[in-house]
Enzyme design. Structure first.
Site, mmCIF file in Angstrom:
data_model
loop_
_atom_site.group_PDB
_atom_site.id
_atom_site.type_symbol
_atom_site.label_atom_id
_atom_site.label_comp_id
_atom_site.label_asym_id
_atom_site.label_seq_id
_atom_site.Cartn_x
_atom_site.Cartn_y
_atom_site.Cartn_z
ATOM 1 N N GLU A 134 -12.140 9.580 2.617
ATOM 2 C CA GLU A 134 -12.144 11.034 2.474
ATOM 3 C C GLU A 134 -12.376 11.440 1.020
ATOM 4 O O GLU A 134 -13.119 12.391 0.738
ATOM 5 C CB GLU A 134 -10.831 11.630 2.980
ATOM 6 N N GLU A 194 -19.382 16.218 5.426
ATOM 7 C CA GLU A 194 -19.719 15.447 6.620
ATOM 8 C C GLU A 194 -21.008 14.655 6.426
ATOM 9 O O GLU A 194 -21.121 13.508 6.881
ATOM 10 C CB GLU A 194 -19.839 16.375 7.830
#
EC number: 3.4.24.-
Length: 289
Positions: free
Chosen positions: A223, A145
């Site tokens: 991602e 994150e």
């Protein structure tokens, strides 16, 4: 709970759809139609980017509300202290300001990052993640994150979505104008307003789905980058272990959001509409680093 990265996209599409209707009204009032392609393009740019920018600046507050999370002001227990220390350490490693931190109650093993800028970002993790992962695995998830924030993924997604919105509005406008235009018996130009509105709204919906597919492809690409960023911060073995853990736990439903909020765990669905690559592909990519 199924409301994260695509929440950004759904909010954006909803705002853009409403702004598109407003744009139709403005065009009708001002008389700007197919004869002024430049005017349509300018207005499409303004309204297209308005939708994505509004979504971006609403993303943090929407994310907190959607999961019922509260920002940790002062750690009150071991879990909060561990998360606080981990985020602080990793944000320093990544050379970004320390994000706000939140823990939300959910059995889902998940985490997400969101926020309009690196200076106004948020990292949130679920209680399910803290309960089901080791500290090494959870550390890798947090690093993932942090990498999203360091990479500027929310802003990048916003720019892409703004471009996509612009083309959705512009192409819908041009085609609907052509489809509804004609000439009367005297050779004068006419336009069927009902046909125009029906075609325009239908095309915005169709092109909106295509735009979402493109945005999902871009999300999957980011991602992989966030996984690589996590590997740089904590080592790829920890990130691989975290992804393998996700393979053995119940996966939540597909997140319906940039908001990018960019969650660690996307559900299985047809890959064109997946915000995250399949876990096995992510693990393979990490092993090949």
């Amino acid at each position: 709970m199924a409301k994260r990265i695509v929440l950004f996209l759904l909010t954006n599409l909803a705002i853009t759809f409403v702004l598109g209707i407003v744009l139709n009204i403005i065009f009708q009032v001002t008389g700007i139609q197919g004869g002024s392609t430049g005017g349509i393009l300018v207005m499409s740019l303004v309204f297209g980017f308005a939708g994505s920018l509004i979504s971006l600046f609403m993303s943090k507050s929407m994310a907190l509300r959607s999961v019922g999370a509260e920002v940790i002001q002062q750690p009150r227990n071991h879990a909060e202290q561990w998360l606080f220390d981990t985020v602080q350490r990793q944000s320093q490693q990544a050379n970004i300001p320390m994000p706000d931190i939140a823990i939300y109650h959910s059995a889902d093993v998940n985490a997400f990052a969101t926020g309009a800028t690196k200076n106004n970002s948020l990292v949130a993790v679920s209680t399910g993640l803290l309960d089901n992962m080791t500290e090494d695995e959870a550390e890798a998830v947090v690093a993932h994150e942090i990498a999203h924030i360091a990479n500027g993924d929310m802003v990048t997604m916003t720019l892409l979505q703004g471009v996509l919105n612009t083309f959705v509005i512009f192409l819908s406008r041009i085609i609907s104008t052509a489809a509804s235009s004609g000439k009367d018996e005297n050779g004068n130009a006419t336009q069927n307003t009902l046909v125009f509105w029906i075609v325009d709204i239908a095309l915005q919906m169709i092109f909106g789905v295509i735009a979402t597919m493109i945005a999902m492809w871009f999300s999957r690409y980011r991602e992989y980058r966030a996984d690589a960023g996590s590997a740089q911060l904590v080592g790829k073995e920890k990130m691989i272990a975290a992804l393998q853990r996700l393979q053995h736990v119940h996966e939540p439903q597909e997140m319906q959001g940039s908001l990018a909020a960019f969650m660690i765990n996307g559900a299985r669905s047809k890959e064109l509409f997946m915000s995250h690559p399949p876990l096995e592909k992510r693990i393979e990519a990490l092993r090949n680093l």
